[in-house]
Write an enzyme that holds these catalytic residues in place. Sequence first.
Site, PDB file in Angstrom:
ATOM      1  CG  ASP A  99       4.513 -34.454 111.728  1.00 24.87           C
ATOM      2  OD1 ASP A  99       5.418 -33.632 111.436  1.00 24.87           O
ATOM      3  OD2 ASP A  99       3.959 -35.161 110.867  1.00 24.87           O
ATOM      4  CD  GLU A 165       8.092 -34.454 106.643  1.00 24.46           C
ATOM      5  OE1 GLU A 165       8.728 -34.676 105.592  1.00 24.46           O
ATOM      6  OE2 GLU A 165       7.993 -35.305 107.563  1.00 24.46           O
TER       7      GLU A 165
END
Length: 475
Positions: A99, A165
């Site tokens: 991400d 994250e």
Amino acid sequence: MAPQLDGYFQKVDALSDAFIERLREAVAIPSISSEAARRPDVVRMGHWLADQLTKLGASAELRELGKQEGTDLDLPPVVLARYGNDKNKRTILVYGHYDVQPAEKSDGWDTEPFDLTIKEDGRMCGRGSTDDKGPVLGWLNAIEAHKAAGIEFPVNLLMCFEGMEEYGSDGLDDLINAEGKKYFADADAVCISDNYWLGTEKPCLTYGLRGCNYYSIEVSGPGADLHSGVFGGTAQEPMTDLVRVMASLVDTDGKILIPGIVEQVAPITAEEHGLYDNIAFTMETLHDSLGSKTTIFEDKKSTLMARWRNPSLSLHGIEGAFSAPGAKTVIPAKVTGKFSIRTVPNMEIDKTNDLVCRYVEDVFKKLGSKNTLKVWPQHTGNWWVASPNHWNFAAAAKATERVWGVKPDFTREGGSIPVTLTFEQATGKNVLLLPMGSSTDGAHSINEKLDKRNYIEGIKLLGAYLHYVAEEPIN
């Protein structure tokens, strides 16, 4: 005896265009975990990554994590994968995330953030290029280059790639703890490539991170926002109290004013003192990063210690206050100040939280205000320090010297990567941070980039590290 890596290196160079195209495909998927509207793109990125791994011969699965706390949103799946299952080889567990931070061209980007753009000087600009899609793909590229060169892969590779994250890693700790003695049971060591060189010229290996305790202070009084022309001078204002409390936390030179915080810090040893002397870092580099000369210290060692091994307190903002352009004469009824403390050995989370809350409450009490105060920790993450004398670090140091022609600096980081400590505790194994990108990559900023040289040589480094790991004697 040093591993024979020339054939692998040559194949990485030969496949460099294909590896850049793989990064271009990954960057094109706007996997922004913090935006609900982009969550399908994050999931799509996880499926894309699992498909890439499967095509390379790895066994990959998408591990679902359930709903995001407090929402109806599904969390993106964690990609778990294994390449190789030879009981006679060491097994290395690697982590990364797929991400990215939000990005819009209107933020000030020179190019479209989700279109990888290669500049004449080799900068590959695109959101996620260095954080963390480039390093994640480095492991896939290392597998492909070995296959193409007909070179046996030196270890069993376990992979754990997450999609949250940049938004708190919801659900990841539970998965890692559950799989520490299951899916990850045969891991001999852990390697994470999600940080950066200290500068731009010399590679490093990272063995320590500061933790982060994040706090909120809420001050409330009136039942609703007030007009300063009508109520100014007649009501005690929450904003005034909050600013006075927040000003009592830290001074201009970064000295934490909360009693008992600094007293917890582990004393520096003579050995640690010596680690700073030869590190490739100049104050000019820091001035360039700041865009000013407003540093607290004038020398390298004091600056690095302040960044790595000493705690810091930073004020981040005030929620509920007027912050838009123009003039608005409002007295906010409730304001919430936000600040964090970067923690270091041997600071304890609970003790630090207690010291902070008691101090804030005491300062507020001395104001004699009729307003109401609440203070609490929003979230906490512990510091982490590993042994740089472990065979995992020795192998990485030899690989770095082989690829880059220079011994790496051994560094700590001022920031936090909480999953590092989670892996260490869940597996009981040494954890290494092996960066690919450099200090100028601008990971969370506009015009994020990964230099082509760092990407291609970084692929060589990851593969070389695995070869040296396979041969390094256990110490």
